[in-house]
Design a protein around this motif. Structure first.
Motif, mmCIF file in Angstrom:
data_model
loop_
_atom_site.group_PDB
_atom_site.id
_atom_site.type_symbol
_atom_site.label_atom_id
_atom_site.label_comp_id
_atom_site.label_asym_id
_atom_site.label_seq_id
_atom_site.Cartn_x
_atom_site.Cartn_y
_atom_site.Cartn_z
ATOM 1 N N LYS A 630 0.826 -1.206 0.000
ATOM 2 C CA LYS A 630 0.000 0.000 0.000
ATOM 3 C C LYS A 630 0.864 1.263 0.000
ATOM 4 O O LYS A 630 2.043 1.230 0.371
ATOM 5 N N PHE A 631 0.256 2.358 -0.420
ATOM 6 C CA PHE A 631 0.862 3.680 -0.288
ATOM 7 C C PHE A 631 0.437 4.257 1.063
ATOM 8 O O PHE A 631 -0.680 4.007 1.530
ATOM 9 N N SER A 632 1.339 5.039 1.649
ATOM 10 C CA SER A 632 1.041 5.651 2.943
ATOM 11 C C SER A 632 1.461 7.119 2.908
ATOM 12 O O SER A 632 2.631 7.424 2.656
ATOM 13 N N VAL A 633 0.497 7.992 3.155
ATOM 14 C CA VAL A 633 0.797 9.424 3.180
ATOM 15 C C VAL A 633 0.494 9.960 4.572
ATOM 16 O O VAL A 633 -0.542 9.649 5.164
ATOM 17 N N MET A 634 1.431 10.743 5.120
ATOM 18 C CA MET A 634 1.284 11.274 6.466
ATOM 19 C C MET A 634 1.495 12.783 6.432
ATOM 20 O O MET A 634 2.496 13.269 5.899
ATOM 21 N N GLN A 635 0.545 13.487 7.018
ATOM 22 C CA GLN A 635 0.589 14.948 7.011
ATOM 23 C C GLN A 635 1.393 15.475 8.208
ATOM 24 O O GLN A 635 1.571 14.766 9.210
ATOM 25 N N PRO A 636 1.887 16.712 8.131
ATOM 26 C CA PRO A 636 2.648 17.297 9.244
ATOM 27 C C PRO A 636 1.849 17.297 10.550
ATOM 28 O O PRO A 636 0.619 17.414 10.550
ATOM 29 N N GLY A 637 2.566 17.124 11.660
ATOM 30 C CA GLY A 637 1.929 17.145 12.971
ATOM 31 C C GLY A 637 1.334 15.816 13.388
ATOM 32 O O GLY A 637 0.524 15.768 14.321
ATOM 33 N N THR A 638 1.731 14.753 12.722
ATOM 34 C CA THR A 638 1.169 13.429 13.046
ATOM 35 C C THR A 638 2.125 12.646 13.946
ATOM 36 O O THR A 638 3.337 12.635 13.722
ATOM 37 N N HIS A 639 1.557 11.991 14.939
ATOM 38 C CA HIS A 639 2.343 11.096 15.799
ATOM 39 C C HIS A 639 1.619 9.762 15.912
ATOM 40 O O HIS A 639 0.423 9.714 16.222
ATOM 41 N N VAL A 640 2.357 8.671 15.645
ATOM 42 C CA VAL A 640 1.802 7.317 15.750
ATOM 43 C C VAL A 640 2.321 6.694 17.042
ATOM 44 O O VAL A 640 3.529 6.657 17.284
ATOM 45 N N TRP A 641 1.388 6.212 17.877
ATOM 46 C CA TRP A 641 1.772 5.618 19.157
ATOM 47 C C TRP A 641 2.757 4.456 18.968
ATOM 48 O O TRP A 641 2.740 3.787 17.928
ATOM 49 N N PRO A 642 3.570 4.170 19.975
ATOM 50 C CA PRO A 642 4.362 2.934 19.933
ATOM 51 C C PRO A 642 3.408 1.737 19.813
ATOM 52 O O PRO A 642 2.403 1.675 20.523
ATOM 53 N N HIS A 643 3.714 0.820 18.937
ATOM 54 C CA HIS A 643 2.835 -0.328 18.724
ATOM 55 C C HIS A 643 3.628 -1.456 18.073
ATOM 56 O O HIS A 643 4.769 -1.261 17.647
ATOM 57 N N THR A 644 3.011 -2.613 17.990
ATOM 58 C CA THR A 644 3.633 -3.748 17.300
ATOM 59 C C THR A 644 2.626 -4.350 16.337
ATOM 60 O O THR A 644 1.414 -4.244 16.534
ATOM 61 N N GLY A 645 3.154 -5.023 15.313
ATOM 62 C CA GLY A 645 2.298 -5.741 14.376
ATOM 63 C C GLY A 645 1.806 -7.042 14.996
ATOM 64 O O GLY A 645 2.229 -7.438 16.086
ATOM 65 N N PRO A 646 0.911 -7.743 14.291
ATOM 66 C CA PRO A 646 0.271 -8.928 14.875
ATOM 67 C C PRO A 646 1.081 -10.210 14.771
ATOM 68 O O PRO A 646 0.785 -11.175 15.459
ATOM 69 N N THR A 647 2.094 -10.258 13.882
ATOM 70 C CA THR A 647 2.746 -11.542 13.606
ATOM 71 C C THR A 647 4.226 -11.360 13.305
ATOM 72 O O THR A 647 4.639 -10.304 12.805
ATOM 73 N N ASN A 648 5.001 -12.399 13.604
ATOM 74 C CA ASN A 648 6.433 -12.377 13.259
ATOM 75 C C ASN A 648 6.697 -13.063 11.923
ATOM 76 O O ASN A 648 7.834 -13.362 11.591
ATOM 77 N N CYS A 649 5.638 -13.323 11.178
ATOM 78 C CA CYS A 649 5.772 -14.071 9.924
ATOM 79 C C CYS A 649 6.076 -13.182 8.720
ATOM 80 O O CYS A 649 6.164 -13.680 7.596
ATOM 81 N N ARG A 650 6.217 -11.878 8.912
ATOM 82 C CA ARG A 650 6.452 -10.982 7.791
ATOM 83 C C ARG A 650 7.537 -9.963 8.149
ATOM 84 O O ARG A 650 7.843 -9.718 9.312
ATOM 85 N N LEU A 651 8.122 -9.380 7.111
ATOM 86 C CA LEU A 651 8.998 -8.221 7.246
ATOM 87 C C LEU A 651 8.359 -7.096 6.450
ATOM 88 O O LEU A 651 7.604 -7.338 5.495
ATOM 89 N N ARG A 652 8.673 -5.861 6.818
ATOM 90 C CA ARG A 652 8.033 -4.706 6.174
ATOM 91 C C ARG A 652 9.083 -3.835 5.498
ATOM 92 O O ARG A 652 10.064 -3.433 6.122
ATOM 93 N N MET A 653 8.857 -3.578 4.196
ATOM 94 C CA MET A 653 9.733 -2.695 3.421
ATOM 95 C C MET A 653 9.062 -1.338 3.261
ATOM 96 O O MET A 653 7.864 -1.260 2.962
ATOM 97 N N HIS A 654 9.829 -0.265 3.465
ATOM 98 C CA HIS A 654 9.366 1.104 3.236
ATOM 99 C C HIS A 654 10.235 1.716 2.132
ATOM 100 O O HIS A 654 11.448 1.865 2.316
ATOM 101 N N LEU A 655 9.617 2.063 1.008
ATOM 102 C CA LEU A 655 10.325 2.751 -0.075
ATOM 103 C C LEU A 655 9.987 4.242 0.017
ATOM 104 O O LEU A 655 8.820 4.631 -0.088
ATOM 105 N N GLY A 656 11.009 5.074 0.223
ATOM 106 C CA GLY A 656 10.771 6.509 0.302
ATOM 107 C C GLY A 656 10.414 7.094 -1.050
ATOM 108 O O GLY A 656 11.126 6.894 -2.038
ATOM 109 N N LEU A 657 9.278 7.826 -1.123
ATOM 110 C CA LEU A 657 8.842 8.440 -2.383
ATOM 111 C C LEU A 657 8.914 9.971 -2.302
ATOM 112 O O LEU A 657 9.514 10.616 -3.164
#
Length: 722
Positions: A630-657
């Motif tokens: 998916k694409f993810s867009v975040m606007q200024p002034g946003t804070h995401v709480w500390p959290h964890t994903g549901p499973t250890n079965c995946r890795l997550r790639m972030h490509l900077g656009l």
């Protein structure tokens, strides 16, 4: 002159004895010579004839004078008449050797014979005796089974390994075994807002790969007062639970704070000792708690046919489910108004469903449970046992509303049973009815204010309503109670999360406690749906993953991907939707999904065809059923709480656009990094992560989840979606 006679020769001739002829006309000398001096053939024949004549006359004497009771001898051999045809022959031998099954009619006949063999002074049990106890008399072989056994005592209790106080959904967050194979329940089928939905996934016996924890072994005669499915000692399994696992499809970011030393877990003070959970308490304490009145499953009439019921029950307990089903079917035909016979038939069908991995057979058992509960003269304990089993199995098959209706009926019949009300509250949560569940738990806490099970669930509901501060005391007190059903990773997770959001560092004490209890892999890695043994590290390099080709493709084509993303960012198109997992403290954060749970979003891909075309040849990403693209867009002034994903079965790639020069950060454990345009960051989102967007313009990235590289092909195919 006359010749002289040779007197020497004459003497010799005279000395020679004359040949003697015996009565058979044979010369004795010849006979002796032929036999070398031993017994002659004639003598052997003679003795044989003598013995034969003696045998004949002895037999005549035995019969004439009636010296042996042949009827008695033949009667004893009837014990080995295993097929019921009145004699002992080859067919009986096949049955005794296990080459052929014994007819149900014979089993029932033997049960009747057993009931007839009673001590002369035996007294029938009083009407209020309980019928579910047992001496656990077992038969060591089929031959022993063919001989009448002493009657089974009224203490007969079929095997039941479950704890009386467990709950149907309790063990579900461990629905994957250490090898990653599916067990009794399937994992959640879709990403949901974890803090708002107490989700349960239907199980499928037909697709299950292992025993399992499959359908839990049907409960025995007895029905614990507070039972529960998944193995927090339950029969079922069960397992029917599913709690919101914090699904972190987000990219976290860290606040500007001095960065802690790399890869070191946060310092945690020792957690205050909680009251012991049921599994930690000494046996004497458990027995004390378990001292409750034994359920009475037999009515007055059924006590007269108890031996027949026990004979069929013995087959079920020995795992001979097909024979048990046939035996109980025979009893149901013979005693159609017997609730206990019908209940036994349902239990046997339940066990056969597990053996066959058949949902159809399990559905048949669910129907039989209902029939048993509706028969007249069913004891209250049997009604409770039967309907609880029915609700449990309905939940296993995903019939959540049906299970809810069954539990509502139970609560109407037994309005004072707090455990049933607690189960009813869970049933409301499983269909997403948090308001209904809240009402139930408020009723429970009004009458039982110290009930730990009700407290943790009520606290969970308050947190889902974003009443963070109010939820903390209920979650904390419920966990500290040590009551059955409270020692669950989800409650440790949500209590810690609530404390973090309130800025309370004691959150890590509870995470540590959850780790020590075996719910979390570590204080940092707190996913709940895991495969044991996978390499665990917060940050990965492309080389570590083995997905170098995918990374190169993303980085070479990042401008094409960026241009297509920007073309659909217009708010009027509505393609980017707000994040709905309650992970933001503040700000705006939108997402545009192309693949979810390994399924392509065709309409979305038509808007960005080049991007989707680039990914089609990478099944490690498009086939990742536990991730998203998916694409993810975040606007200024946003804070995401500390959290964890549901499973250890995946890795997550972030490509900077589109990455502002300053102000955008992501922290995973205690290592904070920043994105770069055209570069891929890779991390394991089952570790705690956090995101800050304090720039002056939006930040746009492309998220690609991939299977953990150490998962086998078989595991990738069989693990259920999240």
């Amino acid at each position: 002159m006359a010749p002289r006679k040779n007197f020497r020769n004459q003497a010799k001739k005279e000395v020679k004895p004359a040949a003697v002829v015996n009565k058979n006309g044979v010369k004795a000398e010849a006979t002796v010579a032929a036999s070398g001096g031993g017994f002659s053939g004639t003598k052997i024949f003679t003795w044989f004839m003598v013995l034969a004549l003696l045998g004949v006359w002895s037999s005549v004497a035995v019969v004439w004078f009636d010296l042996v009771d042949y009827d008695n001898v033949i009667g004893k051999l009837s014990a080995y008449d295993a097929d019921g045809d009145g004699d002992f022959d080859v067919e009986d031998a096949k049955v005794l050797l296990g080459l052929k099954e014994r007819p149900v009619s014979v089993l029932l006949r033997e049960a009747k014979e057993e009931s007839a063999v009673k001590e002369p002074d035996a007294v029938p049990p009083p009407d209020d005796d309980d019928v579910d106890g047992s001496q656990n008399t077992d038969v060591e072989s089929e031959i022993q089974a063919a001989v009448p056994l002493p009657p089974i005592s009224d203490d007969f209790i079929p095997d039941d390994s479950r704890d009386e106080a467990t709950h149907p959904y309790e063990d579900e967050n461990n629905a994957i075994d250490t090898k990653g194979e599916l067990v009794e329940k399937a994992q959640p089928q879709q990403t949901v807002e974890e803090s708002k939905q107490y989700n349960n996934q239907a199980g499928s016996l037909e697709t299950k790969e292992t025993e399992v924890e499959s359908v839990p072994e049907p409960e025995a005669d007895v029905e614990p007062e507070v039972e529960s499915v998944p193995e927090p000692e339950a029969d079922v399994e069960p397992e029917v639970e599913s709690v919101p696992e914090p699904e972190a499809d987000v990219e976290p970011e860290v606040e500007s704070v001095p960065e802690p030393e790399a890869d070191v877990e946060p310092e945690v003070e020792s957690v205050p000792e909680l009251k012991e959970n049921a599994e930690d308490q000494p046996k004497d304490k458990l027995q004390e708690k378990a001292k409750k009145k034994k359920p009475k499953l037999l009515n007055k009439f059924e006590k007269t046919i108890k031996m027949e019921i026990d004979a069929a029950e013995k087959l079920r307990k020995k795992g001979k489910m097909e024979e048990a089903v046939r035996a109980f079917e025979t009893l149901v035909l013979q005693y159609p108004q017997s609730p206990r016979c019908r209940y036994g038939k349902a239990l046997a069908e339940d066990g056969l469903a597990e053996k066959m991995l058949s949902n159809d057979m399990l559905q048949k058992a669910i129907g039989t449970y209902k029939e048993a509960s509706e028969l007249p003269n069913a004891t209250p304990d049997l009604i409770k046992a039967t309907l609880k089993k029915r609700a449990e199995r309905q939940q296993f098959l995903g019939r959540m509303r049906g299970a809810l209706a069954t539990l509502e009926k139970l609560v109407q019949i037994f309005p004072e049973d707090v455990a049933l009300k607690n189960d009813l509250g869970v049933a409301h949560l499983l269909i997403g009815d948090n308001k209904g569940a809240k009402r139930i738990y408020e009723e429970v806490l009004a009458t039982a204010p110290s009930d730990g099970f009700a407290k943790v669930h009520y606290g969970f509901i308050l947190k889902s309503e974003n009443k963070i501060a109010e939820s903390i005391p209920f979650l904390r007190d419920g966990l500290e109670s040590g009551d059955p059903g409270t020692d669950d990773g989800r409650f440790y997770f949500h209590l810690g999360d609530a404390l973090q959001r309130m800025g309370d560092d004691s959150a890590y004490k509870w995470y540590e406690r959850g780790h020590l209890r075996g719910h979390f892999a570590s204080v940092w890695q707190r996913s709940l749906y895991n495969v044991d043994g996978l390499k665990a590290q917060p940050w990965w390099t492309p080389k570590d993953t083995g997905y170098m080709d995918l990374v190169k493709t993303l980085e070479r084509n990042w401008r094409i991907i960026r241009d297509e993303a920007q073309s659909v960012m217009d708010k009027t198109t509505g393609l980017f939707v707000p994040e709905e997992e309650n992970l933001r403290e503040k700000g705006e954060w939108g997402q545009f999904t192309l693949w979810q749970q390994g399924k392509k979003a065709g309409e979305s891909c038509r808007s960005v065809p080049k991007t989707c075309g680039l990914l089609e040849r990478y099944p490690e990403a498009t086939g990742c059923k536990r991730g998203q693209i998916k694409f993810s867009v975040m606007q200024p002034g946003t804070h995401v709480w500390p959290h964890t994903g549901p499973t250890n079965c995946r890795l997550r790639m972030h490509l900077g656009l589109v990455i502002p020069k300053t102000g955008c950060k992501i922290r995973c454990t205690n290592d904070t990094r920043a994105w770069e345009e055209g570069k891929v960051l890779i991390f394991d989102d089952s570790f705690e992560h956090e995101v800050w967007q304090d720039a002056d313009s939006y930040r746009l990235i492309f998220i690609v989840d991939v299977w953990h590289p150490e998962l086998t092909q078989y595991q990738r195919q069989t693990l259920s979606p999240i």
